[in-house]
Write an enzyme that holds these catalytic residues in place. Structure first.
Site, PDB file in Angstrom:
ATOM      1  N   GLY A 291     -27.648   4.089  42.539  1.00 15.39           N
ATOM      2  CA  GLY A 291     -26.419   4.236  43.341  1.00 15.39           C
ATOM      3  C   GLY A 291     -25.397   3.295  43.128  1.00 15.39           C
ATOM      4  O   GLY A 291     -24.350   3.846  43.475  1.00 15.39           O
ATOM      5  N   ASP A 292     -25.422   2.423  42.435  1.00 17.87           N
ATOM      6  CA  ASP A 292     -24.381   1.085  42.456  1.00 17.87           C
ATOM      7  C   ASP A 292     -24.748   0.419  41.119  1.00 17.87           C
ATOM      8  O   ASP A 292     -24.808  -0.679  41.394  1.00 17.87           O
ATOM      9  CB  ASP A 292     -24.396   0.427  43.717  1.00 17.87           C
ATOM     10  CG  ASP A 292     -23.291  -0.560  43.762  1.00 17.87           C
ATOM     11  OD1 ASP A 292     -22.288  -0.223  42.878  1.00 17.87           O
ATOM     12  OD2 ASP A 292     -23.236  -1.388  44.497  1.00 17.87           O
ATOM     13  N   LEU A 293     -25.027   1.193  40.165  1.00 17.47           N
ATOM     14  CA  LEU A 293     -25.324   0.383  38.728  1.00 17.47           C
ATOM     15  C   LEU A 293     -23.820  -0.522  38.456  1.00 17.47           C
ATOM     16  O   LEU A 293     -23.038   0.254  37.806  1.00 17.47           O
ATOM     17  CB  LEU A 293     -25.918   1.099  37.724  1.00 17.47           C
ATOM     18  CG  LEU A 293     -27.110   1.642  37.913  1.00 17.47           C
ATOM     19  CD1 LEU A 293     -27.730   2.673  36.723  1.00 17.47           C
ATOM     20  CD2 LEU A 293     -28.221   0.598  37.685  1.00 17.47           C
TER      21      LEU A 293
ATOM     22  N   ASN B  86     -25.017  -6.125  39.669  1.00 18.11           N
ATOM     23  CA  ASN B  86     -26.474  -5.789  40.362  1.00 18.11           C
ATOM     24  C   ASN B  86     -27.797  -5.820  39.529  1.00 18.11           C
ATOM     25  O   ASN B  86     -28.479  -5.016  39.424  1.00 18.11           O
ATOM     26  CB  ASN B  86     -26.469  -4.281  41.027  1.00 18.11           C
ATOM     27  CG  ASN B  86     -25.484  -4.508  42.232  1.00 18.11           C
ATOM     28  OD1 ASN B  86     -25.637  -5.371  43.073  1.00 18.11           O
ATOM     29  ND2 ASN B  86     -24.977  -3.197  42.649  1.00 18.11           N
TER      30      ASN B  86
END
Length: 135
Positions: A45-47, A51
């Site tokens: 969802g937030d690559l 991260n």
């Protein structure tokens, strides 16, 4: 919560502006890790490169911050995950198109449903990450 001793992939790429030969190893690690994650039907969802951490001294990849993650079997969701990473690379790390292509190559070779996800990624690129309302 585990402490990961090492830099984020973002910091690593910024420090190594001219992608050194280890960039191929990094692409392999990212592609394989994303393939395993998606095979387990986990969508991050937030690559972003912020991260992803490189654990010292081995430089093994650790994915972090699953706050926006979800479980999904949809090829669409996995393709959007890759699209988010592509946009993050383009906006944060100029001249990393070859690195992203290597990531996709390793993803396609290692993810069980990789070919379908990569095909769907082409659709997502054409329209952006938002789904069409109908059809």
């Amino acid at each position: 919560m585990e402490y990961v001793d090492g830099p984020s992939v973002r910091d690593h790429l910024v420090a190594n502006v001219s992608l050194d030969p280890s960039a191929g190893d990094l692409a392999l690690s990212i592609g394989k890790s994303l393939g395993v994650m998606h095979d387990l039907d986990i969508v991050h969802g937030d690559l972003t490169t912020s991260n992803m951490m490189l654990r010292l001294p081995t430089h093994s990849l650790v994915l972090i911050d699953f706050g926006l993650s979800m479980v999904s079997t949809l090829v669409e969701d996995k393709a959007v995950d890759l699209y988010v990473l592509e946009r993050a690379l383009i906006s944060t790390h100029p001249n990393t198109e070859e690195l992203f292509q290597q990531i996709l190559d390793h993803y396609g070779k290692n993810a069980k449903g990789g070919k379908a996800v990569l095909k769907k990624l082409e659709d997502v690129r054409r329209r952006g990450r938002k789904r069409t309302a109908f059809g």
